[in-house]
Scaffold this active site. Structure first.
Site, mmCIF file in Angstrom:
data_model
loop_
_atom_site.group_PDB
_atom_site.id
_atom_site.type_symbol
_atom_site.label_atom_id
_atom_site.label_comp_id
_atom_site.label_asym_id
_atom_site.label_seq_id
_atom_site.Cartn_x
_atom_site.Cartn_y
_atom_site.Cartn_z
ATOM 1 N N HIS A 17 18.795 10.814 23.575
ATOM 2 C CA HIS A 17 20.074 11.364 24.018
ATOM 3 C C HIS A 17 19.934 12.850 24.255
ATOM 4 O O HIS A 17 18.936 13.468 23.921
ATOM 5 C CB HIS A 17 21.188 11.065 23.014
ATOM 6 C CG HIS A 17 21.108 11.878 21.752
ATOM 7 N ND1 HIS A 17 22.203 12.485 21.197
ATOM 8 C CD2 HIS A 17 20.074 12.190 20.938
ATOM 9 C CE1 HIS A 17 21.849 13.113 20.086
ATOM 10 N NE2 HIS A 17 20.567 12.950 19.913
ATOM 11 N N CYS A 36 19.104 21.025 21.219
ATOM 12 C CA CYS A 36 19.465 19.611 21.404
ATOM 13 C C CYS A 36 20.169 19.375 22.737
ATOM 14 O O CYS A 36 20.445 18.240 23.103
ATOM 15 C CB CYS A 36 20.327 19.116 20.252
ATOM 16 S SG CYS A 36 19.445 19.108 18.685
ATOM 17 N N HIS A 42 16.118 14.279 23.897
ATOM 18 C CA HIS A 42 15.187 14.079 22.792
ATOM 19 C C HIS A 42 15.534 12.744 22.140
ATOM 20 O O HIS A 42 16.535 12.122 22.484
ATOM 21 C CB HIS A 42 15.290 15.231 21.777
ATOM 22 C CG HIS A 42 16.636 15.366 21.150
ATOM 23 N ND1 HIS A 42 17.708 15.968 21.790
ATOM 24 C CD2 HIS A 42 17.109 14.949 19.951
ATOM 25 C CE1 HIS A 42 18.765 15.931 21.006
ATOM 26 N NE2 HIS A 42 18.437 15.314 19.875
ATOM 27 N N HIS A 44 15.518 9.945 18.536
ATOM 28 C CA HIS A 44 15.595 9.776 17.081
ATOM 29 C C HIS A 44 15.224 8.345 16.712
ATOM 30 O O HIS A 44 15.438 7.417 17.495
ATOM 31 C CB HIS A 44 17.022 10.033 16.572
ATOM 32 C CG HIS A 44 17.499 11.420 16.763
ATOM 33 N ND1 HIS A 44 17.089 12.468 15.968
ATOM 34 C CD2 HIS A 44 18.364 11.951 17.657
ATOM 35 C CE1 HIS A 44 17.682 13.577 16.373
ATOM 36 N NE2 HIS A 44 18.464 13.295 17.403
ATOM 37 N N ASP A 82 19.018 -0.039 20.932
ATOM 38 C CA ASP A 82 17.599 0.159 20.630
ATOM 39 C C ASP A 82 16.780 0.384 21.899
ATOM 40 O O ASP A 82 16.890 -0.359 22.879
ATOM 41 C CB ASP A 82 17.048 -1.046 19.862
ATOM 42 C CG ASP A 82 15.681 -0.763 19.252
ATOM 43 O OD1 ASP A 82 15.378 0.410 18.930
ATOM 44 O OD2 ASP A 82 14.908 -1.731 19.082
ATOM 45 N N HIS A 83 15.959 1.432 21.879
ATOM 46 C CA HIS A 83 15.104 1.836 22.994
ATOM 47 C C HIS A 83 15.912 2.090 24.259
ATOM 48 O O HIS A 83 15.537 1.685 25.350
ATOM 49 C CB HIS A 83 13.989 0.807 23.220
ATOM 50 C CG HIS A 83 12.943 0.886 22.159
ATOM 51 N ND1 HIS A 83 13.070 0.217 20.967
ATOM 52 C CD2 HIS A 83 11.784 1.577 22.082
ATOM 53 C CE1 HIS A 83 12.024 0.479 20.202
ATOM 54 N NE2 HIS A 83 11.230 1.310 20.859
ATOM 55 N N GLU A 127 20.492 10.134 11.352
ATOM 56 C CA GLU A 127 19.776 10.638 12.522
ATOM 57 C C GLU A 127 18.387 11.130 12.109
ATOM 58 O O GLU A 127 17.420 10.983 12.839
ATOM 59 C CB GLU A 127 20.599 11.771 13.119
ATOM 60 C CG GLU A 127 19.980 12.499 14.259
ATOM 61 C CD GLU A 127 20.870 13.626 14.733
ATOM 62 O OE1 GLU A 127 21.586 13.414 15.728
ATOM 63 O OE2 GLU A 127 20.842 14.706 14.121
#
Length: 150
Positions: A17, A36, A42, A44, A82-83, A127
């Site tokens: 994100h 950020c 980036h 997480h 996810d991903h 996070e």
């Protein structure tokens, strides 16, 4: 009245994100979100703890069947997040900054829609090992539920 207990299930997912609010100027975004707000974003490795609460069933000895809980989390959260790039792949984050707070709201709503009413007690989204958000559904409106439909 049967005893009441809480059951927790922990899952992991990875997502990218960029912290950027459509409600702020580019300069304000850089000031508020710092590194950020990098244009390329980036990622997480998030940890999700889902906590349900309810009476212990006298016949099964369970608050919830863990198989059902796993299935609800997979369908409502993991298959959607996810991903993924949260900002590009999840419509909710096109108009809401993809902060961990908003991610917790999104997850809560998705899980609340998947589970029997009143079962979901709390979600905790980590996070990083040092930063987590705890959300229990407080303050939600009908429009929040409509916004989280995938």
């Amino acid at each position: 009245m049967p005893p009441v207990s809480q059951v927790s299930r922990t899952e992991h997912f990875s997502a990218a994100h960029r912290l950027h609010s459509p409600h702020l100027s580019d300069d304000e975004n850089r000031q508020v979100f710092g590194k950020c707000n990098h244009p390329n974003g980036h990622g997480h490795n998030y940890v999700l703890e889902t906590i349900v609460r309810g009476p212990i069933d006298a016949h099964t000895g369970m608050v919830v069947n863990i198989s059902d809980l796993k299935r609800w989390i997979k369908a409502a959260v993991l298959d959607v997040l996810d991903h993924r790039n949260l900002d590009a792949d999840v419509a909710y984050f096109r108009s809401n900054p993809s902060t961990t707070e908003n991610l917790a709201v999104f997850i809560w709503v998705r899980l609340a829609q998947a589970m029997p009413p009143g079962l979901l007690h709390q979600v905790i989204v980590s996070e990083t090992p040092k930063n987590k958000v705890v959300f229990n559904g407080e303050g939600l409106t009908d429009s929040d539920f409509e916004a989280c439909i995938v």
